[in-house]
Design a protein around this motif. Structure first.
Motif, mmCIF file in Angstrom:
data_model
loop_
_atom_site.group_PDB
_atom_site.id
_atom_site.type_symbol
_atom_site.label_atom_id
_atom_site.label_comp_id
_atom_site.label_asym_id
_atom_site.label_seq_id
_atom_site.Cartn_x
_atom_site.Cartn_y
_atom_site.Cartn_z
ATOM 1 N N PRO A 283 8.045 1.141 10.129
ATOM 2 C CA PRO A 283 7.451 1.538 11.403
ATOM 3 C C PRO A 283 6.222 0.714 11.737
ATOM 4 C CG PRO A 283 6.915 3.124 9.714
ATOM 5 C CD PRO A 283 7.873 2.165 9.100
ATOM 6 N N SER A 284 5.953 0.614 13.032
ATOM 7 C CA SER A 284 4.786 -0.120 13.510
ATOM 8 C C SER A 284 3.549 0.753 13.474
ATOM 9 C CB SER A 284 5.043 -0.589 14.947
ATOM 10 O OG SER A 284 5.136 0.539 15.775
ATOM 11 N N GLN A 285 2.393 0.112 13.787
ATOM 12 C CA GLN A 285 1.143 0.873 13.854
ATOM 13 C C GLN A 285 1.229 1.974 14.895
ATOM 14 O OE1 GLN A 285 -1.380 0.655 11.911
ATOM 15 N NE2 GLN A 285 -2.597 2.218 12.951
ATOM 16 N N GLU A 286 1.926 1.692 16.012
ATOM 17 C CA GLU A 286 2.061 2.695 17.075
ATOM 18 C C GLU A 286 2.765 3.937 16.559
ATOM 19 O OE1 GLU A 286 4.123 3.169 21.491
ATOM 20 O OE2 GLU A 286 4.253 1.286 20.390
ATOM 21 N N ASP B 196 -1.012 5.329 3.347
ATOM 22 C CA ASP B 196 -0.876 4.513 2.158
ATOM 23 C C ASP B 196 -0.452 5.351 0.964
ATOM 24 O OD1 ASP B 196 -1.611 2.352 3.659
ATOM 25 O OD2 ASP B 196 -3.705 2.352 2.997
ATOM 26 N N THR B 197 -1.011 6.564 0.874
ATOM 27 C CA THR B 197 -0.656 7.456 -0.232
ATOM 28 C C THR B 197 0.817 7.818 -0.185
ATOM 29 O OG1 THR B 197 -2.884 8.372 -0.263
ATOM 30 C CG2 THR B 197 -1.148 9.675 -1.326
ATOM 31 N N ALA B 198 1.316 8.184 1.020
ATOM 32 C CA ALA B 198 2.717 8.578 1.159
ATOM 33 C C ALA B 198 3.647 7.420 0.816
ATOM 34 C CB ALA B 198 2.993 9.069 2.570
ATOM 35 N N ASN C 13 2.748 15.273 0.096
ATOM 36 C CA ASN C 13 1.850 14.405 0.851
ATOM 37 C C ASN C 13 2.413 14.107 2.240
ATOM 38 O OD1 ASN C 13 -0.568 13.261 -0.835
ATOM 39 N ND2 ASN C 13 1.135 13.438 -2.260
ATOM 40 N N SER C 14 3.732 13.904 2.324
ATOM 41 C CA SER C 14 4.322 13.610 3.623
ATOM 42 C C SER C 14 4.170 14.776 4.583
ATOM 43 C CB SER C 14 5.810 13.272 3.447
ATOM 44 O OG SER C 14 5.962 12.117 2.672
ATOM 45 N N PHE C 15 4.403 15.979 4.082
ATOM 46 C CA PHE C 15 4.239 17.143 4.946
ATOM 47 C C PHE C 15 2.780 17.298 5.353
ATOM 48 C CE2 PHE C 15 7.786 19.796 5.927
ATOM 49 C CZ PHE C 15 8.790 19.348 5.087
ATOM 50 N N ASN C 16 1.860 16.994 4.447
ATOM 51 C CA ASN C 16 0.448 17.075 4.810
ATOM 52 C C ASN C 16 0.130 16.126 5.955
ATOM 53 O OD1 ASN C 16 0.014 18.898 2.818
ATOM 54 N ND2 ASN C 16 -0.811 17.443 1.348
ATOM 55 N N GLU C 17 0.660 14.917 5.847
ATOM 56 C CA GLU C 17 0.356 13.907 6.849
ATOM 57 C C GLU C 17 0.960 14.257 8.206
ATOM 58 O OE1 GLU C 17 0.693 10.492 3.412
ATOM 59 O OE2 GLU C 17 2.191 10.685 4.949
ATOM 60 N N ALA C 18 2.131 14.891 8.168
ATOM 61 C CA ALA C 18 2.807 15.203 9.424
ATOM 62 C C ALA C 18 2.422 16.556 9.995
ATOM 63 C CB ALA C 18 4.324 15.169 9.220
ATOM 64 N N SER C 19 1.550 17.273 9.313
ATOM 65 C CA SER C 19 1.282 18.654 9.717
ATOM 66 C C SER C 19 0.674 18.767 11.106
ATOM 67 C CB SER C 19 0.341 19.326 8.705
ATOM 68 O OG SER C 19 -0.908 18.678 8.685
ATOM 69 N N PRO D 270 9.088 8.742 9.474
ATOM 70 C CA PRO D 270 9.603 7.417 9.851
ATOM 71 C C PRO D 270 9.625 6.428 8.698
ATOM 72 C CG PRO D 270 7.393 7.762 10.735
ATOM 73 C CD PRO D 270 7.844 9.081 10.184
ATOM 74 N N THR D 271 8.712 6.555 7.727
ATOM 75 C CA THR D 271 8.726 5.614 6.605
ATOM 76 C C THR D 271 9.873 5.897 5.646
ATOM 77 O OG1 THR D 271 7.181 7.005 5.347
ATOM 78 C CG2 THR D 271 6.236 5.272 6.718
ATOM 79 N N VAL D 272 10.498 7.045 5.778
ATOM 80 C CA VAL D 272 11.620 7.415 4.913
ATOM 81 C C VAL D 272 12.955 7.231 5.627
ATOM 82 C CG1 VAL D 272 12.640 9.257 3.524
ATOM 83 C CG2 VAL D 272 10.145 9.107 3.765
ATOM 84 N N PHE D 273 13.031 7.622 6.894
ATOM 85 C CA PHE D 273 14.305 7.682 7.607
ATOM 86 C C PHE D 273 14.361 6.781 8.837
ATOM 87 C CE2 PHE D 273 14.066 12.111 5.774
ATOM 88 C CZ PHE D 273 15.069 11.940 4.841
#
Length: 504
Positions: free
Chosen positions: A19-22, A35-37, A119-125, A321-324
């Motif tokens: 994914p892009s920065q956007e 970065d952690t995820a 961590n992913s759920f935290n980031e997307a919360s 997006p970084t996974v799927f």
């Protein structure tokens, strides 16, 4: 969902999308969390790839030792207590310590996958609900840190001291505890819910967010509607008695929150539990910090983060997006994204391949699939991963024709089921091996489910690190793909029977 704004164009030579920065800005993920995820996910993929090569041998060892260890724990034998962590009365620690030699490697995959999704759920919360946009942050905070009996040691949930028989209902325990004053205040807004949790005609298990957990909801967040608040509370309550021992050997639990999106008849939304060397979690991100607070009509387990009623399957995929990203790009280009997102269906199971799974197909196959000519083949391939109307969790099965009171549990030992897919006349052969709390899921005797039971509003996601390719007929037999190098010609041969002749 603004799919076109979320995913960048794929390069012609490869469908592995970053994914892009956007993209990161749209899902409001901070740079350090991102970065952690990514780091966690790289670790998960690397470790899974290593484990898959000797999974058969490892599973036999784990099965034998886990069964032996768990039977000793259930019997509360002196031998198990001698092997447990000193001074710990925690069932979970007994299981881990007793079976350490064989389980360390097996649980490492679960640990990495759990931590990655936490961590992913935290980031997307921040995208989950506007009124709870920060509830999943700082999940490692020690919620019960006053030094009393409620605090756990070494990341393990604590057992509160209880002497004699319980004399209060689960509602009374919540209402009178200094750790759950905010939760009690919310429950008190619903007199019928109070009556339910006060009744001794049935047993309940409450996964109760502590006051510090609910403090994660920002003060300036919009007020939830009455309906949202009720759904939030119901999603924390299991209509059954589930002490720590039962939690350890079960992967999912039905809640009081009932949905008409999981079957032809309304079915309860489920929560899932994960067990790793770093702790016990619910729905990958809420850590259990206290267990077995027993009442006259049930039991309470404390959480450090509130649980969120799940989103629809496609929305859940969109949150990672970084996974799927490659999967979502394929769904969008073939028209399946809108179809799956807008079509009403009675539950379903999505065996979702991650970016790494597509990468393993190789650049030539990916370039073909994502070319204009290959899109019809890509659509057939993705349809083979979608099971409509049948929701298969690792330990429960909402069949297409079953009612809410006829939910099948996945039995212990080996369980086999053939699931129809969107790809006409092609089903998935699913084998589940269940021993105690250890469950392994294989699809078409080859592809392992790497992350189990990502519950969604309209079904469940089982995450794959291999793309599942339809078998081809050799005489009267079906020849399944088992991960060997595949050419574009071989892929086309397997998929051509499902592509309209006018499109070839």
């Amino acid at each position: 969902m603004k799919f076109s704004h979320i995913l960048p164009l794929v390069a012609a030579s490869s469908a592995f999308v970053l994914p892009s920065q956007e993209t990161f800005e749209e899902v409001a993920i901070e740079e350090n969390h991102r970065d952690t995820a990514d780091g966690w996910y790289e670790r998960v993929v690397s470790e899974k790839d290593r484990l898959v090569s000797d999974a058969e041998e490892l599973f036999d060892d784990v099965k034998e030792i886990f069964e032996d260890a768990w039977s000793k724990v259930v019997d509360n034998s002196e031998d198990v207590r001698g092997k447990a962590v000193e001074n710990s009365e925690d069932v979970w620690s007994k299981v881990v310590e007793t079976s350490r030699n064989a389980l360390d490697e097996a649980l490492e995959r679960g640990s990495d996958a759990s931590d990655y999704l936490k961590n992913s759920f935290n980031e997307a919360s921040s995208s989950f609900q506007s009124w709870m946009d920060t509830v999943a942050e700082d999940i490692h905070e020690d919620i019960l840190d006053d030094g009393g009996h409620h605090g756990g040691h070494h990341g393990r949930p604590a057992h509160p001291p209880q002497h004699g028989k319980p004399n209060m209902t689960v509602y009374q325990l919540i209402n009178e505890s200094k750790y759950s004053e905010k939760l009690a205040k919310l429950i008190n807004e619903f007199p019928d819910l109070v009556d339910q949790l006060n009744s001794t005609n049935a047993n309940y298990t409450v996964f109760a967010p502590t006051d510090k957990a609910l403090d994660k909801i920002p003060d300036d967040a919009p007020e939830p509607s009455k309906e949202q608040l009720r759904e939030f509370l119901e999603y924390h309550i299991v209509p059954d008695f589930a002490p720590a021992k039962k939690v350890l050997v079960s992967h999912t639990f039905p809640t009081l929150l009932v949905s008409d999106s999981l079957g032809s008849e309304p079915h309860p939304q489920r929560i899932s539990r994960q067990l790793s060397l770093k702790g016990l979690t619910i729905n990958f991100f809420a850590r259990v910090v206290a267990v077995d607070i027993i009442g006259t009509n049930g039991v309470i387990h404390g959480l450090d983060t509130p649980l969120l009623p799940p989103f629809k399957t496609i929305k859940t995929v969109d949150l990672f997006p970084t996974v799927f990203s490659t999967l979502e790009l394929g769904l969008g280009k073939t028209g399946l994204l809108d179809m799956l997102n807008t079509t009403d269906h009675a539950g379903g199971t999505f065996f979702a391949p991650d970016n790494f799974a597509f990468e393993k197909l190789g650049p030539k196959v990916n370039a073909f699939l994502f070319s204009q000519y290959g899109l019809k083949y890509l659509k057939a391939l993705l349809e083979y991963h979608v099971v409509p109307d049948n929701t298969l969790y690792s330990d429960a099965f909402y069949k297409a024709s079953s009612s809410a009171v006829e939910v099948n549990s996945v039995p212990k030992g080996y369980y086999h089921v053939d699931l129809p897919t969107l790809l006409k006349d092609r089903s998935l052969s699913v084998d589940i091996a269940r021993y105690g709390g250890f469950i392994s899921i294989k699809v078409n005797a080859f592809a392992n489910v790497a992350v189990q039971d990502a519950v969604t509003k309209d079904g469940v996601i089982q995450v794959m690190t291999d793309v599942i390719v339809p078998p081809k007929k050799l005489g009267n037999d079906l020849h399944y793909w088992t991960g060997e190098e595949m050419s574009v010609e071989d892929l086309k041969e397997r998929l051509e029977p499902f592509v309209a002749k006018s499109d070839l």
